[in-house]
Design a protein around this motif. Structure first.
Motif, PDB file in Angstrom:
ATOM      1  N   THR A  37      91.918  87.760  48.186  1.00 51.38           N
ATOM      2  CA  THR A  37      90.584  87.685  48.763  1.00 51.38           C
ATOM      3  C   THR A  37      90.706  87.772  50.275  1.00 51.38           C
ATOM      4  O   THR A  37      91.498  87.055  50.882  1.00 51.38           O
ATOM      5  CB  THR A  37      89.899  86.357  48.375  1.00 51.38           C
TER       6      THR A  37
ATOM      7  N   ARG B 173      92.805  84.448  51.604  1.00 51.00           N
ATOM      8  CA  ARG B 173      92.891  83.498  50.504  1.00 51.00           C
ATOM      9  C   ARG B 173      93.497  84.209  49.305  1.00 51.00           C
ATOM     10  O   ARG B 173      93.100  85.316  48.975  1.00 51.00           O
ATOM     11  CB  ARG B 173      91.512  82.956  50.134  1.00 51.00           C
TER      12      ARG B 173
ATOM     13  N   SER C 143      93.984  84.258  45.268  1.00 53.18           N
ATOM     14  CA  SER C 143      93.408  83.654  44.065  1.00 53.18           C
ATOM     15  C   SER C 143      94.251  83.934  42.865  1.00 53.18           C
ATOM     16  O   SER C 143      95.122  84.731  42.847  1.00 53.18           O
ATOM     17  CB  SER C 143      91.999  84.176  43.839  1.00 53.18           C
TER      18      SER C 143
ATOM     19  N   TYR D 149      87.693  91.691  47.835  1.00 50.53           N
ATOM     20  CA  TYR D 149      88.873  91.513  46.990  1.00 50.53           C
ATOM     21  C   TYR D 149      89.775  92.731  47.122  1.00 50.53           C
ATOM     22  O   TYR D 149      89.305  93.853  47.063  1.00 50.53           O
ATOM     23  CB  TYR D 149      88.475  91.325  45.528  1.00 50.53           C
TER      24      TYR D 149
ATOM     25  N   SER E  20      80.108  92.066  45.899  1.00 47.85           N
ATOM     26  CA  SER E  20      81.413  92.021  46.555  1.00 47.85           C
ATOM     27  C   SER E  20      81.937  93.425  46.765  1.00 47.85           C
ATOM     28  O   SER E  20      81.409  94.387  46.206  1.00 47.85           O
ATOM     29  CB  SER E  20      82.414  91.246  45.680  1.00 47.85           C
TER      30      SER E  20
ATOM     31  N   TYR F  28      85.519  95.760  46.520  1.00 45.16           N
ATOM     32  CA  TYR F  28      86.821  95.801  45.867  1.00 45.16           C
ATOM     33  C   TYR F  28      87.630  96.929  46.504  1.00 45.16           C
ATOM     34  O   TYR F  28      87.193  98.074  46.515  1.00 45.16           O
ATOM     35  CB  TYR F  28      86.655  96.023  44.365  1.00 45.16           C
TER      36      TYR F  28
ATOM     37  N   LYS G  59      81.991  88.909  50.037  1.00 45.01           N
ATOM     38  CA  LYS G  59      83.291  88.661  49.431  1.00 45.01           C
ATOM     39  C   LYS G  59      84.039  89.987  49.308  1.00 45.01           C
ATOM     40  O   LYS G  59      83.457  90.993  48.925  1.00 45.01           O
ATOM     41  CB  LYS G  59      83.142  88.028  48.058  1.00 45.01           C
TER      42      LYS G  59
END
Length: 117
Positions: free
Chosen positions: A87, A115, A117, A11, A42, A44, A9
């Motif tokens: 994301t 995506r 969020s 972000y 994840s 960042y 993931k």
């Protein structure tokens, strides 16, 4: 170039950050401004005001690591939506790291690249 796992993931923090921030300040920003857990598996991503540098914060299970990249002749292109956290897929992360304009990459009907969020 580093390659990241497809299931990772990623972000993107939309607002520019002070690039004097280190691991501790960025992890607090993840927790308080992004409302995410900085100690999950994840990545960042943070950019400076000129968008010629990015920092990537990650947790590997035993500690934080911080990676920085500076583009020499170009600028990173950030998505223009109004949300604070975006994301990305790892494909888009690799495109961003290459200096590509990720806002012009079109979605494949079966794959979701960006995506909000």
């Amino acid at each position: 170039m580093f390659r990241f796992d497809v299931s990772l993931k990623v972000y993107l923090h939309r607002d520019p950050v002070d690039f004097r921030y280190g691991m501790n300040s960025l992890s607090i920003l993840v927790e308080q401004a992004m409302r995410l857990n900085p100690m999950d598996s994840s990545l960042y991503i943070f950019g400076n005001r000129r968008r010629d540098r990015i920092k990537i914060l990650g947790w590997d299970g035993s500690g934080f690591w911080l990676m920085t990249k500076r583009l020499e002749a170009e600028h990173f292109i950030w998505p223009g939506n109004k949300t604070e956290v975006v994301t990305l897929t790892t494909d888009l992360l690799h495109a961003l790291l290459d200096g590509d304009d990720i806002t012009t990459i079109h979605r494949h009907p079966r794959r979701e690249y960006l995506r909000v969020s």
